[in-house]
Write an enzyme that holds these catalytic residues in place. Structure first.
Site, PDB file in Angstrom:
ATOM      1  N   ASP A   9      36.854  48.999  27.432  1.00 14.17           N
ATOM      2  CA  ASP A   9      36.253  47.926  28.074  1.00 14.17           C
ATOM      3  C   ASP A   9      36.592  48.314  29.564  1.00 14.17           C
ATOM      4  O   ASP A   9      36.986  46.989  30.299  1.00 14.17           O
ATOM      5  CB  ASP A   9      36.508  46.443  27.484  1.00 14.17           C
ATOM      6  CG  ASP A   9      38.043  46.128  27.629  1.00 14.17           C
ATOM      7  OD1 ASP A   9      38.440  45.108  28.065  1.00 14.17           O
ATOM      8  OD2 ASP A   9      38.833  47.040  27.513  1.00 14.17           O
ATOM      9  N   HIS A 240      49.284  49.481  29.861  1.00 10.97           N
ATOM     10  CA  HIS A 240      48.818  48.935  28.401  1.00 10.97           C
ATOM     11  C   HIS A 240      47.964  49.938  27.648  1.00 10.97           C
ATOM     12  O   HIS A 240      48.286  50.701  26.828  1.00 10.97           O
ATOM     13  CB  HIS A 240      47.670  47.758  28.729  1.00 10.97           C
ATOM     14  CG  HIS A 240      48.443  46.568  29.267  1.00 10.97           C
ATOM     15  ND1 HIS A 240      49.411  45.858  28.723  1.00 10.97           N
ATOM     16  CD2 HIS A 240      48.226  45.808  30.498  1.00 10.97           C
ATOM     17  CE1 HIS A 240      49.957  44.821  29.142  1.00 10.97           C
ATOM     18  NE2 HIS A 240      48.990  44.601  30.380  1.00 10.97           N
TER      19      HIS A 240
HETATM   20  O1  RIB Z   1      46.128  43.096  27.336  1.00  8.01           O
HETATM   21  C1  RIB Z   1      45.897  44.230  27.886  1.00  8.01           C
HETATM   22  C2  RIB Z   1      44.459  44.852  27.371  1.00  8.01           C
HETATM   23  O2  RIB Z   1      43.362  43.735  27.746  1.00  8.01           O
HETATM   24  C3  RIB Z   1      44.055  46.134  28.134  1.00  8.01           C
HETATM   25  O3  RIB Z   1      43.312  46.752  27.069  1.00  8.01           O
HETATM   26  C4  RIB Z   1      43.510  45.708  29.384  1.00  8.01           C
HETATM   27  O4  RIB Z   1      42.214  46.844  29.599  1.00  8.01           O
HETATM   28  C5  RIB Z   1      42.512  44.543  28.715  1.00  8.01           C
HETATM   29  O5  RIB Z   1      41.670  44.909  27.975  1.00  8.01           O
HETATM   30 CA    CA Z   2      41.151  47.689  27.970  1.00 11.35          CA
END
Ligand code: RIB
Ligand code: CA
Length: 320
Positions: A9, A240
């Site tokens: 995303d 992340h």
């Molecule tokens: O909590 C972090 C996640 O949420 C990552 O994947 C960031 O891109 C959002 O999608």
């Molecule tokens: Ca993400």
């Protein structure tokens, strides 16, 4: 080489993760599937196509996916974290590419059936596409090599809310379905991504590498970094989504445990929280533990050699 589908995303950290995957010879990327989350599905898809164009990887198919969670509606994304364009308000020219006609869930099914026991699904956003694929073709749970996802928080606070991590919060019903399927699945959650910080100086070193994709990603990261410095008071950004590929490249950098997980799906304070059951349900018939009974165990990352992860990411991004 590991056959890989990236469900994403983008999202600024998704963009660096895609860059990392493209730069890593361990992976044969079969395609990318897009999902709502940081931005709406149209932007997520356009951003993915543009990243591949910048990477000169227009050979890779992009399959457009879910625009909203299984229940409820898309809540509008997080422009204060990723920018209105999901790319740090860099407002790059639209991609000349288009997604394939196959929707994301059907692309996942198609590839898993085509390559039995060989496909790894790496999910970087809400798990809606994976839940939809499971509901259409439950057999895929026995035919994937493994599923790995960035999301959840087993033994730490959330980021979207004090209770929940953003990807789980965006579609808790999909998460609970995916975490209840009988496929090998690994959770790369805030327990380790909040311990893995890409320092400002390291990002600056990475930005010295000159390529169209790296120039874009490191420019977009300025917006993302400003958010974390201001809100989380850290001298950089949490890693992340890239942590998913760091784990796949070298699992020894992570410590894991395995427990069944339930996800809070009620509209309540804990919506989206991933709740591991610490093994007490294995032998006791306590009624209160019934929700975890017979649930498969999830491999949960609980600790990380973050310095080696950062070094791995830096080397890969600057030596594609
Ligand atoms: O909590 C972090 C996640 O949420 C990552 O994947 C960031 O891109 C959002 O999608
Ligand atoms: Ca993400």
């Amino acid at each position: 080489m590991r056959k890989l589908i990236i469900d994403t995303d983008p999202g600024i950290d998704d963009s660096m993760a895609i860059q990392l995957a493209l730069a890593s010879k361990e992976f044969k990327i079969l395609g990318l599937t897009t999902v709502f989350g940081n931005v709406n599905i149209d932007l997520a898809t356009t951003n993915t196509l543009r990243l591949l164009q910048l990477a000169n990887r227009t050979d890779l198919p992009v399959a457009k996916g879910a625009s909203k969670p299984l229940k409820g509606k898309f809540m509008g994304g997080v422009p204060f974290v990723h920018g209105d364009d999901g790319q740090g308000n860099t407002w790059q020219r639209p991609s000349i590419l288009s997604p394939i006609n196959t929707p994301a869930d059907e692309f996942i099914i198609e590839q898993v059936l085509k390559f039995p026991k060989q496909v790894t699904i790496a999910a970087l956003g809400p798990l809606t596409n994976l839940a939809l694929a499971l509901s259409k073709k439950p057999e895929i749970q026995k035919m994937v090599k493994e599923v790995i996802f960035m999301g959840g928080n087993a033994f730490c606070s959330g980021n979207a809310t004090p209770a929940a991590e953003a990807n789980m919060y965006s579609d808790p019903n999909a998460a609970d379905i995916v975490l209840g399927a009988k496929w090998p699945i690994t959770m790369v959650g805030l327990d380790v991504t909040h311990k893995t910080i890409l320092l400002k100086e390291t990002l600056s070193e990475i930005s010295e590498f000159d390529s169209p994709l790296n120039n874009h990603v490191t420019e977009a990261y300025q917006f993302y970094q400003d958010f974390f410095i201001k809100v989380n008071k850290i001298d950089g950004t949490y890693v992340h989504d890239s942590s998913v590929f760091a784990y796949l490249i070298n699992k020894n950098l992570y410590q894991t445990v395995s427990y069944p997980i339930r996800v809070e799906t009620q509209e309540c304070l804990s919506k989206g929280k991933t709740w591991p059951s610490l093994g007490e349900s294995d032998h006791e018939e306590r009624v209160a533990l019934k929700p975890w009974k017979n649930r498969p165990k999830v491999t949960i990352c609980i600790d990380v050699d973050y310095k080696k992860v950062i070094e791995l990411i830096k080397v890969r991004l600057t030596n594609p």
